[in-house]
Design a protein around this motif. Structure first.
Motif, PDB file in Angstrom:
ATOM      1  N   ALA A 112      11.175  -9.203   4.807  1.00  0.00           N
ATOM      2  CA  ALA A 112      10.183  -8.983   5.854  1.00  0.00           C
ATOM      3  C   ALA A 112       9.007  -8.199   5.291  1.00  0.00           C
ATOM      4  O   ALA A 112       7.841  -8.498   5.577  1.00  0.00           O
ATOM      5  CB  ALA A 112      10.819  -8.238   7.024  1.00  0.00           C
ATOM      6  N   MET A 113       9.313  -7.196   4.471  1.00  0.00           N
ATOM      7  CA  MET A 113       8.261  -6.417   3.846  1.00  0.00           C
ATOM      8  C   MET A 113       7.368  -7.310   2.999  1.00  0.00           C
ATOM      9  O   MET A 113       6.133  -7.235   3.062  1.00  0.00           O
ATOM     10  CB  MET A 113       8.876  -5.333   2.943  1.00  0.00           C
ATOM     11  N   VAL A 114       8.009  -8.184   2.209  1.00  0.00           N
ATOM     12  CA  VAL A 114       7.243  -9.083   1.338  1.00  0.00           C
ATOM     13  C   VAL A 114       6.342  -9.981   2.193  1.00  0.00           C
ATOM     14  O   VAL A 114       5.152 -10.135   1.916  1.00  0.00           O
ATOM     15  CB  VAL A 114       8.203  -9.936   0.476  1.00  0.00           C
ATOM     16  N   MET A 115       6.907 -10.526   3.259  1.00  0.00           N
ATOM     17  CA  MET A 115       6.114 -11.413   4.108  1.00  0.00           C
ATOM     18  C   MET A 115       4.975 -10.643   4.769  1.00  0.00           C
ATOM     19  O   MET A 115       3.885 -11.152   4.951  1.00  0.00           O
ATOM     20  CB  MET A 115       7.017 -12.042   5.185  1.00  0.00           C
ATOM     21  N   HIS A 116       5.255  -9.389   5.125  1.00  0.00           N
ATOM     22  CA  HIS A 116       4.280  -8.578   5.843  1.00  0.00           C
ATOM     23  C   HIS A 116       3.128  -8.165   4.930  1.00  0.00           C
ATOM     24  O   HIS A 116       1.965  -8.177   5.318  1.00  0.00           O
ATOM     25  CB  HIS A 116       4.984  -7.329   6.380  1.00  0.00           C
ATOM     26  N   ARG A 117       3.476  -7.820   3.695  1.00  0.00           N
ATOM     27  CA  ARG A 117       2.481  -7.268   2.785  1.00  0.00           C
ATOM     28  C   ARG A 117       1.764  -8.316   1.959  1.00  0.00           C
ATOM     29  O   ARG A 117       0.757  -8.013   1.329  1.00  0.00           O
ATOM     30  CB  ARG A 117       3.163  -6.282   1.833  1.00  0.00           C
ATOM     31  N   GLN A 217       9.126   8.280   1.998  1.00  0.00           N
ATOM     32  CA  GLN A 217       9.060   9.063   3.238  1.00  0.00           C
ATOM     33  C   GLN A 217       8.435   8.245   4.364  1.00  0.00           C
ATOM     34  O   GLN A 217       8.881   8.292   5.504  1.00  0.00           O
ATOM     35  CB  GLN A 217       8.246  10.338   3.011  1.00  0.00           C
ATOM     36  N   ARG A 218       7.382   7.492   3.997  1.00  0.00           N
ATOM     37  CA  ARG A 218       6.727   6.669   5.029  1.00  0.00           C
ATOM     38  C   ARG A 218       7.722   5.676   5.614  1.00  0.00           C
ATOM     39  O   ARG A 218       7.767   5.439   6.801  1.00  0.00           O
ATOM     40  CB  ARG A 218       5.534   5.928   4.434  1.00  0.00           C
ATOM     41  N   LEU A 219       8.528   5.095   4.717  1.00  0.00           N
ATOM     42  CA  LEU A 219       9.506   4.098   5.174  1.00  0.00           C
ATOM     43  C   LEU A 219      10.519   4.716   6.133  1.00  0.00           C
ATOM     44  O   LEU A 219      10.759   4.206   7.222  1.00  0.00           O
ATOM     45  CB  LEU A 219      10.224   3.503   3.960  1.00  0.00           C
ATOM     46  N   TRP A 220      11.105   5.868   5.718  1.00  0.00           N
ATOM     47  CA  TRP A 220      12.192   6.449   6.512  1.00  0.00           C
ATOM     48  C   TRP A 220      11.703   7.225   7.730  1.00  0.00           C
ATOM     49  O   TRP A 220      12.384   7.288   8.744  1.00  0.00           O
ATOM     50  CB  TRP A 220      13.059   7.363   5.643  1.00  0.00           C
ATOM     51  N   ARG A 221      10.539   7.857   7.612  1.00  0.00           N
ATOM     52  CA  ARG A 221      10.083   8.735   8.691  1.00  0.00           C
ATOM     53  C   ARG A 221       9.146   8.034   9.663  1.00  0.00           C
ATOM     54  O   ARG A 221       9.035   8.427  10.805  1.00  0.00           O
ATOM     55  CB  ARG A 221       9.352   9.948   8.104  1.00  0.00           C
ATOM     56  N   VAL A 222       8.407   7.026   9.175  1.00  0.00           N
ATOM     57  CA  VAL A 222       7.405   6.408  10.049  1.00  0.00           C
ATOM     58  C   VAL A 222       7.775   4.974  10.430  1.00  0.00           C
ATOM     59  O   VAL A 222       7.911   4.643  11.608  1.00  0.00           O
ATOM     60  CB  VAL A 222       6.004   6.426   9.378  1.00  0.00           C
ATOM     61  N   ILE A 223       7.983   4.136   9.410  1.00  0.00           N
ATOM     62  CA  ILE A 223       8.158   2.701   9.704  1.00  0.00           C
ATOM     63  C   ILE A 223       9.478   2.434  10.429  1.00  0.00           C
ATOM     64  O   ILE A 223       9.492   1.858  11.511  1.00  0.00           O
ATOM     65  CB  ILE A 223       8.074   1.880   8.400  1.00  0.00           C
ATOM     66  N   LEU A 224      10.581   2.879   9.853  1.00  0.00           N
ATOM     67  CA  LEU A 224      11.889   2.565  10.453  1.00  0.00           C
ATOM     68  C   LEU A 224      12.042   3.115  11.876  1.00  0.00           C
ATOM     69  O   LEU A 224      12.457   2.377  12.772  1.00  0.00           O
ATOM     70  CB  LEU A 224      13.026   3.046   9.543  1.00  0.00           C
TER      71      LEU A 224
END
Lengths: 312, 440
Positions: A112-117, A217-224
Motif C-alpha cells: 500500500a505504501m508503494v502504491m501510495h508513494r 516515528q512518523r509511521l508509528w505515531r502519525v500514520i498508523l
C-alpha cells in the motif's frame, strides 16, 4: 453517499432525543421505506437458507435414505463438538487464519505504501499488484499445486529439494496452502490499506517532519494511529475470509494429511457423505464462529464499518 | 461500479431496447437447447470421462435407433467420488433429464436403495447378465433385482519391467509370488513398487484387494445398514495392514505414495528405477501412446511384462480388484423404455468389443476375450479375463461412501498403517460413522 449524510448528525440526535421534529420522523420513515425492498430480498436469500440449515441440523438425515429421517434434537451438535476431528479442523483453520492475516497485513501495508508513494507508472504498478486478486481462486490453487507437484512442479528442481513431496506432509502442505492464500489475497488487504493511507492528512505528516520526527516515528505515531479504522476493517474482512477457506484445501490436498478446514469439513459431511443433518450442524457451527469473530471485532475493537468507505 | 450504474441509467431507450433484445435472444437460445430437435426424444447419458469412446457409442446407437431416440452425452467429473456426488445431487432433486448414467459399481447399491434407479424387469434382465462376469452382476444387483447393466469391467494386474525383474532374479508369474517377495526383491535391486496410496477411492481398492486376497472381508451383511458386520479387524485385515505398512516404509515405495493416484504410479513405473506397479488395464494403451508421442522412452513398452495381482499369502490365490462401469437408468427419466433400448444397444457384445478397442477399457462379457482382434490389441486379454473372474468386489452396501471414507481415514497415510492398531481402530470408526456418531 446519501447514507453518510444522514448518519452524520446522528450523535446530535442521540443527545437531543426529546425534540424529534416531524421532518426527521418523515425522513426516517422514508429511509425505512426505501431500504425495505433490499431488506426483504436479503431476508429471502440469506434468512431462508439459514433457518432451513438450522432446521435440517436437528435431524439424522441422509440424502440417499430419505425415509430414514428422524429427529435427534441437538444430537448432531453434540456429535460434532465431541469429535476430535472437529477440534483438529478448528485448530487448522485458526492456524491458517492467524498466519495468513498477520503476514498479509505486513506485506499488504508495504504494498500500500508503494502504491501510495509511487510517482511514476502508478497505474501499471497498481494493476500489477492487484493482479493475483483478479485470478479465480480455484485456478490459482491449481497453479500452486502444479508448481509444487513432484512430477510437473518447478519448485523442487529450483531449490534442489529432490523428491520432497510437499502434499504428503501436514506442515509442508499447510505451508503451500498458506503461501498461495497469501499470494492471492494480499492485494485485497493492500487495497483497503491504500484507502486508509489516503485518509491520513498530509498536514499531519508534514508537521511531524518539521518537528523533526524520523520516518519510523512518523509511521508509528502519525500514520498508523490515523488509519486504525482502515486497518481493523481490513483485518476483519480478511479474518472472515480466511476462516472460511475452502478452495485451496479442496484443490491441493482434499483435506488429507490433516489439512481440512471447517468449510471443508462441512462439505465433506454434507456433499460427500450426504449426511445432511450432521453436515448442516457443522455448517451452523461454522456460521456461529463467523458471527462470534465479527462480534468480537465490531464490539471489542470498535471497528466502524462505515469508515472504510471514506465517509468520515 | 457506482459510476457505471449511473451512466447506464442515463442511456437512451435505444440502448434499453437493445439490451432487452439481447436478453430475449439468450433466453430463447437456451430454451431451444432444451427442446431437442424435431420431436425425436433425446436421452441424456452422463458418462465418466474417457477418450471419447462413450460419445462414439452414443452416436452409433442413435443411428441404430433409426429416429426413435437420440442419445447425447454429458461428461461427469474425473474421479469416482465426484462423479457420485454430482449424480446423487441430481437424483435427489429428481432430475428428469438424467436418463442413462455411467455408474461406478460401488455406488449402484446406494442409488438403488435410495430409489434413484429404475430396476430392470425379469424379461429385460436376460441380455444384460448373459455371459457377463459374476462380480459385475453382483455389483449391479440390490435386494435381488438388477438395477444396472454391466458395460465394462475392470481389474488390476501386476505390471513389471522385464529388465528390473531379470536384475532382481524373481519370477512374477510364479504361483507363489507374494507382495513380500515383490517388496523384498524391489528393495534388494533398488527399484520401485507403485501403488495408489492417495486418500481416495483408489486406496480403498488396494486395501480391499489385500484383505480379500488374505481371505477376509471388510464388512458383511451390508443390507442391515448401520448394523452390518464389520470384519476388517481380523487376521486378513492385519495381513493387509502389514503389507501396506511394509511397502510404505520401505525404500521401494514412491516418495509421494500418500498422494499417488494411478497416473503418478505410472510415471514412477516409467522412471529409470521403475520396477513393479499394480494398476488398471488402461495403462497398456497409455504407455504405448506415450511412447509413440515421445513422452516416454520408446523402448519402455517392449520392456513391460504383466502377471496376476500378487498374493498376500503364498498358499492362497490372489483376489484382484474389481472395477468398471455399470449403466443405470434414472428413476425420474421421461423415457425409461427408450433408455432400456439404448442401454441394450450400448451393451451389445459388438459394442462392448468396439468400446474395448476404442478406449482400452475391458469388456464386461467374457466372449469378447476370445476375439482374435482383441487378443492382438491386448496381449494380456486372457489374463484380464482370468483376473476379473477371480476378482473380489468392494463391499456392496448402500453406505459404501461412508465405509470407504472411514477406511481411508484410518488407513491413511500408508506409512502410518500398523497391523496391531489400524484394523481395530478402523473397525470401531466404520461403526461410528455408519451410525452418524462421528465426523468424516
Amino acid at each position: 453517499m446519501s447514507v453518510g449524510l444522514e448518519t452524520a448528525p446522528a450523535p446530535r440526535a442521540r443527545t437531543g432525543r426529546a425534540k424529534v421534529t416531524d421532518r426527521t420522523k418523515a425522513e426516517r420513515r422514508l429511509g425505512l421505506l426505501l431500504s425495505a425492498p433490499a431488506v426483504i430480498v436479503m431476508l429471502l436469500v440469506t434468512g431462508y437458507p439459514l433457518f432451513n440449515a438450522v432446521y435440517l441440523s436437528l435431524f439424522s438425515y441422509r440424502l440417499t435414505a430419505p425415509d430414514d429421517r428422524r429427529f435427534v434434537g441437538l444430537g448432531n451438535y453434540a456429535t460434532a463438538l465431541s469429535d476430535g476431528l472437529f477440534w483438529q479442523n478448528v485448530f487448522t483453520t485458526f492456524l491458517i487464519t492467524l498466519i495468513t492475516v498477520a503476514v498479509e497485513l505486513v506485506i499488504g501495508f508495504a504494498l500500500a505504501m508503494v502504491m501510495h508513494r509511487a510517482i511514476f507508472a502508478r497505474r501499471t504498478l497498481r494493476t500489477s499488484i492487484l493482479l493475483p486478486y483478479g485470478i479465480v481462486t480455484v485456478i490459482s490453487a491449481f497453479a500452486w499445486r502444479y508448481a509444487f507437484d513432484l512430477q510437473s512442479g518447478f519448485v523442487n528442481p529450483w531449490f534442489g529439494l529432490g523428491d520432497f513431496a510437499w502434499f504428503s506432509d501436514r506442515w509442508a502442505a499447510l505451508f503451500v496452502i498458506i503461501l498461495s492464500e497469501i499470494w492471492k489475497t494480499t492485494p485485497f488487504i493492500a487495497l483497503l490499506l491504500l484507502a486508509g493511507l489516503a485518509q491520513v492528512p498530509r498536514d499531519l505528516t508534514e508537521a511531524a517532519t518539521v518537528d523533526g520526527a524520523t520516518a519510523w516515528q512518523r509511521l508509528w505515531r502519525v500514520i498508523l494511529p490515523n488509519m486504525k479504522a482502515a486497518i481493523m476493517v481490513a483485518v476483519l474482512f480478511r479474518t472472515l475470509d480466511a476462516w472460511r477457506l475452502f478452495d485451496n484445501v479442496f484443490v491441493m490436498t482434499r483435506g488429507q494429511e490433516d489439512t481440512a478446514t471447517l468449510s471443508f469439513l462441512t462439505y465433506q459431511q454434507t456433499i460427500t457423505r450426504t449426511a445432511i443433518g450432521l453436515g448442516n450442524a457443522v455448517g451452523v457451527l461454522l456460521f456461529l464462529s463467523v458471527v462470534i469473530i465479527a462480534a468480537i471485532f465490531i464490539k471489542g475493537f470498535r471497528v466502524d464499518l462505515s469508515q472504510v468507505r471514506g465517509d468520515r | 461500479m457506482v459510476e457505471g450504474a449511473r451512466k447506464g441509467g442515463r442511456r437512451g431507450p435505444a440502448w434499453r431496447a437493445a439490451r432487452a433484445t439481447a436478453a430475449l435472444a439468450l433466453l430463447a437460445s437456451g430454451l431451444a437447447a432444451c427442446g431437442g430437435s424435431g420431436g425425436v426424444p433425446t436421452l441424456t447419458w452422463y458418462t465418466n470421462p474417457d477418450s471419447g469412446g462413450q460419445a462414439k457409442l452414443a452416436a452409433k446407437c442413435t443411428q441404430a435407433a433409426g429416429g426413435r431416440y437420440r442419445i447425447q452425452t454429458s461428461v461427469l467429473p474425473n474421479d469416482a467420488t465426484q462423479q457420485r456426488e454430482q449424480l446423487v445431487r441430481r437424483l435427489a432433486a429428481k432430475d428428469s433429464g438424467l436418463d442413462i448414467m455411467s455408474l461406478d459399481p460401488v455406488f449402484v447399491a446406494e442409488a438403488a436403495n435410495a430409489g434413484f434407479l429404475r430396476p430392470f424387469g425379469e424379461q429385460e434382465k436376460g441380455q444384460f447378465v448373459q455371459d457377463v462376469f459374476q462380480p459385475a452382476v453382483e455389483n449391479s444387483t440390490w435386494e435381488g433385482r438388477l438395477y444396472a447393466a454391466p458395460f465394462w469391467a475392470n481389474t488390476q494386474l501386476l505390471w513389471y519391467r522385464k529388465s528390473a525383474v531379470r536384475k532382481a532374479g524373481v519370477d512374477p508369474d510364479a504361483p507363489d509370488f507374494t507382495w513380500d517377495k515383490m517388496i523384498d526383491a524391489a528393495v534388494r535391486s533398488g527399484v520401485t513398487v507403485g501403488a495408489q496410496g492417495n486418500k481416495y477411492e483408489g486406496y480403498m481398492v488396494w486395501v480391499n484387494a489385500l484383505v480379500a486376497s488374505a481371505g477376509g472381508r471388510i464388512i458383511s451383511s451390508a443390507e442391515k445398514g448401520d448394523d452390518a458386520t464389520i470384519e476388517i479387524d481380523s487376521p486378513a485385515g492385519r495381513e493387509a495392514a502389514r503389507v501396506i505398512g511394509k511397502l510404505a516404509r520401505s525404500r521401494a515405495a514412491s516418495p509421494s505414495l500418500s498422494t499417488d493416484i494411478e497416473e503418478q504410479a505410472r510415471s514412477l513405473f516409467n522412471a529409470p528405477n521403475g520396477g513393479f506397479m499394480v494398476n488398471w488395464g488402461y495403462i497398456w494403451r497409455a504407455e504405448n501412446g506415450d511412447a509413440k508421442d515421445g513422452v516416454i522412452d520408446k523402448s519402455i513398452p517392449a520392456d513391460i511384462g504383466w502377471a496376476r495381482y500378487p498374493r498376500v499369502r503364498a498358499d492362497q490365490p490372489s483376489k484382484p480388484p474389481f472395477g468398471g462401469i455399470e449403466l443405470g437408468i434414472g428413476a425420474f427419466s421421461k423415457h425409461p423404455d427408450l433408455a432400456v433400448d439404448a442401454v441394450k444397444c450400448i451393451t451389445s457384445t459388438e459394442n462392448m468389443k468396439f468400446y474395448m478397442i476404442d478406449s482400452g477399457n475391458p469388456a464386461a462379457r467374457r466372449a469378447v476375450y476370445d476375439d482374435p482382434e482383441i487378443n492382438k490389441e491386448f496381449p494380456m486379454a486372457k489374463l484380464i479375463r482370468e483376473s476379473i473372474d477371480a476378482a473380489a468386489p468392494r463391499p456392496i452396501t448402500p453406505y459404501y461412501g461412508d465405509v470407504s471414507g472411514a477406511i481411508q481415514s484410518r488407513w491413511h497415510p500408508p506409512a502410518s498403517v500398523n497391523p496391531e492398531t489400524t484394523p481395530r481402530r478402523s473397525a470401531d470408526f466404520v461403526r461410528q460413522v455408519l451410525r452418524d456418531q462421528a465426523l468424516l
